[in-house]
Design an enzyme around this catalytic site. Sequence first.
Site, PDB file in Angstrom:
ATOM      1  N   GLY A  14      -0.734  -2.106  -0.273  1.00 42.16           N
ATOM      2  CA  GLY A  14      -1.015  -1.303   0.909  1.00 42.16           C
ATOM      3  C   GLY A  14      -0.628  -2.007   2.200  1.00 42.16           C
ATOM      4  CG  ASP A  16      -5.499  -2.297   9.571  1.00 41.01           C
ATOM      5  OD1 ASP A  16      -5.210  -2.871   8.496  1.00 41.01           O
ATOM      6  OD2 ASP A  16      -6.253  -2.803  10.426  1.00 41.01           O
ATOM      7  NE  ARG A  76       0.317 -13.356  -2.617  1.00 42.98           N
ATOM      8  CZ  ARG A  76      -0.681 -12.498  -2.835  1.00 42.98           C
ATOM      9  NH1 ARG A  76      -1.920 -12.826  -2.541  1.00 42.98           N
ATOM     10  NH2 ARG A  76      -0.433 -11.314  -3.327  1.00 42.98           N
ATOM     11  CG  ASP A 136      -6.305  -4.436  -8.124  1.00 42.70           C
ATOM     12  OD1 ASP A 136      -7.369  -4.319  -8.761  1.00 42.70           O
ATOM     13  OD2 ASP A 136      -6.273  -4.539  -6.880  1.00 42.70           O
TER      14      ASP A 136
HETATM   15  P1  AMP Z   1      -7.619  -6.410  -2.810  1.00 42.93           P
HETATM   16  O1  AMP Z   1      -8.721  -6.111  -3.777  1.00 42.93           O
HETATM   17  O2  AMP Z   1      -8.067  -7.074  -1.526  1.00 42.93           O
HETATM   18  O3  AMP Z   1      -6.528  -7.167  -3.453  1.00 42.93           O
HETATM   19  O4  AMP Z   1      -7.009  -5.019  -2.308  1.00 42.93           O
HETATM   20  C1  AMP Z   1      -7.091  -3.829  -3.034  1.00 42.93           C
HETATM   21  C2  AMP Z   1      -6.093  -2.796  -2.538  1.00 42.93           C
HETATM   22  O5  AMP Z   1      -6.331  -2.449  -1.160  1.00 42.93           O
HETATM   23  C3  AMP Z   1      -4.655  -3.236  -2.598  1.00 42.93           C
HETATM   24  O6  AMP Z   1      -3.913  -2.116  -3.011  1.00 42.93           O
HETATM   25  C4  AMP Z   1      -4.337  -3.625  -1.173  1.00 42.93           C
HETATM   26  O7  AMP Z   1      -2.968  -3.493  -0.880  1.00 42.93           O
HETATM   27  C5  AMP Z   1      -5.163  -2.623  -0.386  1.00 42.93           C
HETATM   28  N1  AMP Z   1      -5.534  -3.092   0.953  1.00 42.93           N
HETATM   29  C6  AMP Z   1      -6.413  -4.050   1.271  1.00 42.93           C
HETATM   30  N2  AMP Z   1      -6.518  -4.185   2.609  1.00 42.93           N
HETATM   31  C7  AMP Z   1      -5.677  -3.289   3.178  1.00 42.93           C
HETATM   32  C8  AMP Z   1      -5.326  -2.912   4.525  1.00 42.93           C
HETATM   33  N3  AMP Z   1      -5.866  -3.532   5.588  1.00 42.93           N
HETATM   34  N4  AMP Z   1      -4.413  -1.944   4.685  1.00 42.93           N
HETATM   35  C9  AMP Z   1      -3.863  -1.307   3.632  1.00 42.93           C
HETATM   36  N5  AMP Z   1      -4.149  -1.597   2.356  1.00 42.93           N
HETATM   37  C10 AMP Z   1      -5.039  -2.575   2.117  1.00 42.93           C
HETATM   38 MG    MG Z   2      -5.205  -7.355  -4.585  1.00 42.32          MG
END
Ligand code: AMP
Ligand code: MG
Length: 487
Positions: free
Chosen positions: A94, A127, A178, A254
Amino acid sequence: MSTAIPLTLTFGGQFARELEELAVPWQAEEAPDPQLLVLNEPLATELGLDPSSLRTPEGTRLLIGNQIPEGATPVAQAYAGHQFGGYSPLLGDGRALLLGEVTDIHGQLRDIHLKGSGRTPFARAGDGLAAVGPMLREYIVSEAMHAMGIPTTRSLAVVATGRPVRRETMLPGAVLTRVASSHLRVGSFQLARVNGETDLLRRLADHAISRHYPDAALAGKPYLAFFEAVIAAQASLVAQWMLVGFVHGVMNTDNMAISGETIDYGPCAFMDAFNRGAVYSSIDADGRYAYANQPVIAEWNLTRLAEALLPLLHEDQDQAVALAVESLGAFRTLYSAAWSAGMKSKLGLLPDTHDDVASPLVDGVLALLQEGQVDYTSFFRRLGSAARGTPETARSMFADPGAFDAWAARWLALAPDADLMDRVNPVYIPRNHLVEEALDAAIAGDLDPFNRLVDVLADPYTQRPGLERYAGPAPEDFGSYRTFCGT
Ligand code: AMP
Ligand code: MG
């Protein structure tokens, strides 16, 4: 156009080419005022990049995807995933992009990936952005993990974008650059399977095999061998987390890498006082991802991987399930073996010390630590001194030293090897209070504490004079620590 060295870098687009169903071509958002906050020079060199070129304005733009090297096709990767046990059929990057793969100086393919690079088609309500603090935090913790010898994604750079990010307050924005051996996740396979295209699933598995487990291709049942290799990599990884007291905090499918690298440093933290129930994440109210649950959760996630892989394991569904179940059975054995071997080393016991002797000592000492809420990392390090005949520093950590003395007498009878202990028991870990202190200063414009901390953590097993404040638990007034996701 200038011919600065980083631009001679050749980016492959292997993932984007081979798995286009899982790759959406996308561009990073333009940063209004990019400022390089930190560059990992040794890693840059390992990747065949010239650090001084990366420090130029042009190099900095390259690090955040605002200048695209020739041949690169940045993509947002699509994946699915179980989050806290609930299935999300489509997650994807995202706020991240895969710039492409480069071949490092050892001939290894490495992903260059951006986090915080703007909204993508997978952004949902997000965002697409990231704040300086959490990106510097990932930098500190991932590089510390690497220095401890634990498989992990790496951090090449953090660049402040000059764009404010709205969280509870307005915060300075940043992009983390990264590096990973790949960004294939359990969730990538879940998406490929759900789409019902065995062809895509097969290509994804072949891609993963060629990048991470080439030996599996030679096995009689290559996809089963691949699955078993992922099981072994995860059993080893999670055992290493447990041995250093690391709590990942958000082990959604994920966030579990097929490579066996630690990935997605969000609400993670290192335990201070030993506590099997340690949870730091503000959203993990039920403690699903508590310290002691991590091996079971890894096994649960691998079961989800097995489900995704079934069509590749056997054409007959029942036989596929039987094969998967049998392979999954190895996880507990592999995990226990890795953990027990690691615990023996932490106690300075030789690998051939019989489990009947070692296990009661391990269980005994962990019960004492839990009971006394003793600082896990400094206890094991001080125990090295006890093995050298100076038990006072370890002993003084217990309110009831008598119980420790009784345990220590049984342990010392085995003549523990103090040098072995010092090689596996870190002195310096990213302690929560030190990380917060470094981030607070960095956000206020002073990167010195951050740079010092990164330096200290780069050599975790060598005790150095003058660094005492990096080796001890948080001061009493630090309070209980909470971490946050998606920041
Ligand atoms: P995570 O568990 O932090 O790895 O994130 C879970 C999902 O949320 C992933 O698909 C990320 O890309 C999305 N995500 C987390 N934060 C944001 C953000 N600020 N804007 C858009 N997508 C986000
Ligand atoms: Mg993630």
